[in-house]
Design a protein around this motif. Sequence first.
Motif, mmCIF file in Angstrom:
data_model
loop_
_atom_site.group_PDB
_atom_site.id
_atom_site.type_symbol
_atom_site.label_atom_id
_atom_site.label_comp_id
_atom_site.label_asym_id
_atom_site.label_seq_id
_atom_site.Cartn_x
_atom_site.Cartn_y
_atom_site.Cartn_z
ATOM 1 N N LYS A 87 0.818 -1.214 0.000
ATOM 2 C CA LYS A 87 0.000 0.000 0.000
ATOM 3 C C LYS A 87 0.856 1.270 0.000
ATOM 4 O O LYS A 87 0.423 2.313 -0.480
ATOM 5 C CB LYS A 87 -0.934 0.010 1.212
ATOM 6 N N GLU A 88 2.064 1.158 0.554
ATOM 7 C CA GLU A 88 2.961 2.313 0.618
ATOM 8 C C GLU A 88 3.764 2.532 -0.662
ATOM 9 O O GLU A 88 4.382 3.585 -0.841
ATOM 10 C CB GLU A 88 3.922 2.151 1.799
ATOM 11 N N ILE A 89 3.782 1.538 -1.524
ATOM 12 C CA ILE A 89 4.645 1.571 -2.702
ATOM 13 C C ILE A 89 4.322 2.707 -3.678
ATOM 14 O O ILE A 89 5.253 3.384 -4.156
ATOM 15 C CB ILE A 89 4.609 0.207 -3.430
ATOM 16 N N PRO A 90 3.046 2.963 -4.025
ATOM 17 C CA PRO A 90 2.780 4.034 -4.995
ATOM 18 C C PRO A 90 3.408 5.372 -4.615
ATOM 19 O O PRO A 90 3.966 6.076 -5.470
ATOM 20 C CB PRO A 90 1.249 4.107 -5.011
ATOM 21 N N ALA A 91 3.321 5.724 -3.320
ATOM 22 C CA ALA A 91 3.899 6.991 -2.880
ATOM 23 C C ALA A 91 5.425 6.964 -2.969
ATOM 24 O O ALA A 91 6.058 7.982 -3.281
ATOM 25 C CB ALA A 91 3.460 7.295 -1.456
ATOM 26 N N ILE A 92 6.027 5.796 -2.726
ATOM 27 C CA ILE A 92 7.481 5.686 -2.743
ATOM 28 C C ILE A 92 8.039 5.815 -4.158
ATOM 29 O O ILE A 92 9.013 6.533 -4.401
ATOM 30 C CB ILE A 92 7.933 4.352 -2.106
ATOM 31 N N ILE A 93 7.404 5.105 -5.099
ATOM 32 C CA ILE A 93 7.936 5.131 -6.465
ATOM 33 C C ILE A 93 7.293 6.231 -7.310
ATOM 34 O O ILE A 93 7.624 6.396 -8.484
ATOM 35 C CB ILE A 93 7.757 3.772 -7.165
ATOM 36 N N GLN A 94 6.343 6.954 -6.703
ATOM 37 C CA GLN A 94 5.647 8.053 -7.389
ATOM 38 C C GLN A 94 4.913 7.544 -8.627
ATOM 39 O O GLN A 94 5.090 8.019 -9.746
ATOM 40 C CB GLN A 94 6.632 9.161 -7.757
ATOM 41 N N ALA A 95 4.073 6.531 -8.398
ATOM 42 C CA ALA A 95 3.273 5.936 -9.462
ATOM 43 C C ALA A 95 1.825 5.847 -9.007
ATOM 44 O O ALA A 95 1.499 6.082 -7.832
ATOM 45 C CB ALA A 95 3.804 4.550 -9.819
ATOM 46 N N LYS A 96 0.936 5.487 -9.927
ATOM 47 C CA LYS A 96 -0.490 5.419 -9.614
ATOM 48 C C LYS A 96 -0.868 4.150 -8.864
ATOM 49 O O LYS A 96 -1.902 4.098 -8.194
ATOM 50 C CB LYS A 96 -1.314 5.511 -10.909
ATOM 51 N N SER A 97 -0.050 3.106 -8.981
ATOM 52 C CA SER A 97 -0.361 1.840 -8.321
ATOM 53 C C SER A 97 0.913 1.129 -7.908
ATOM 54 O O SER A 97 2.029 1.575 -8.209
ATOM 55 C CB SER A 97 -1.175 0.940 -9.253
ATOM 56 N N ASP A 98 0.729 -0.008 -7.222
ATOM 57 C CA ASP A 98 1.884 -0.812 -6.819
ATOM 58 C C ASP A 98 2.248 -1.842 -7.885
ATOM 59 O O ASP A 98 3.129 -2.671 -7.692
ATOM 60 C CB ASP A 98 1.597 -1.525 -5.496
ATOM 61 N N GLY A 99 1.567 -1.775 -9.041
ATOM 62 C CA GLY A 99 1.768 -2.769 -10.094
ATOM 63 C C GLY A 99 3.209 -2.990 -10.522
ATOM 64 O O GLY A 99 3.640 -4.152 -10.643
ATOM 65 N N PRO A 100 3.996 -1.931 -10.760
ATOM 66 C CA PRO A 100 5.377 -2.154 -11.193
ATOM 67 C C PRO A 100 6.206 -2.983 -10.210
ATOM 68 O O PRO A 100 6.971 -3.864 -10.608
ATOM 69 C CB PRO A 100 5.935 -0.731 -11.327
ATOM 70 N N VAL A 101 6.023 -2.715 -8.919
ATOM 71 C CA VAL A 101 6.785 -3.458 -7.915
ATOM 72 C C VAL A 101 6.228 -4.874 -7.761
ATOM 73 O O VAL A 101 6.991 -5.842 -7.641
ATOM 74 C CB VAL A 101 6.764 -2.714 -6.560
ATOM 75 N N LYS A 102 4.918 -4.990 -7.766
ATOM 76 C CA LYS A 102 4.303 -6.311 -7.637
ATOM 77 C C LYS A 102 4.739 -7.223 -8.779
ATOM 78 O O LYS A 102 5.047 -8.398 -8.570
ATOM 79 C CB LYS A 102 2.780 -6.170 -7.619
#
Length: 299
Positions: A87-102
């Motif tokens: 849930k914290e990933i979008p703010a960290i990578i500055q993206a709309k979702s956590d999809g890239p990391v997932k």
Amino acid sequence: MTPRQFDRKFARQTRRAKDLTLADVAKRLGHSGNWQVSAWEQGKKPVPSEKLAAYANALGVPLDRLAPRQGEPDLRDLRHDRGISLKEIPAIIQAKSDGPVKNAERGVRPLADEYAARLAEKYEVSLEQLRAAEVRSSRGHVAPVDTPTPAVESPRTLAEKIAHLIRCKFPDAPPTDHALAQAINAKAGLDVITTEQMQALRTGDQPPAAILGAVPEGTLYDALGSYFGCSPLYFRGKEEQVLQTMEGLRLLANLDDLSPEDVVLQARGGEGGFSRPLLAALNAALEKLKGEGRGSQGR
């Protein structure tokens, strides 16, 4: 993924040495009750890997001492070691979702350079370390961006089925073989399997019969089904599944005072449940078996 091995004895000894109660640790972890911490210390439930960093902080010990890990971390390990949720990933990578990391954690596709740089900074590792962890997430090969994800075959062997259920039920915190053995023995109400036998069963090193010796497979399958929340039939081969299901239908067919409607009601649990086509097929099979039973009695 190389899961950390939580040292519950060390956790309990450390907590007591520091005069901390279960409630104290639970409060530091942000839990309203202490039942989870108690279950972790007793080995009744595995500690979610994303909670281990916070747990180590709550006890004031290094993460590597509380939960040592053999081998090198993958991408998900790095995130969990920092106690970061998806849930914290979008703010960290500055993206709309956590999809890239997932997707990178699953080995589907590599991270874009800007995302990798931001994650490396947040995870407090070098970019080279992060990329190496990314490769481990994909088991040595990161699929190109345009390559579709290959279809996953249905698990066939008992080892594959257990591994599949572990991935589905505990994606972020797979239980240890010791925890699995304890849970299965608790479900069975007797010592069905040891930690070493559970490891051999999970990895498929030997056939189940060779591993368990005199323990009936049915007892193991019942305990596994209870633990994972599925039918014990799932752990049998397809031929065994069909034969056992047909035997059940034949038994029902011999109960003259049981109507197809009774079977449907039981299967549905009163309301909801099976689809209409499946219920129709069950009714037809039961009627046919009843007819066969009556026909053989008249001969």
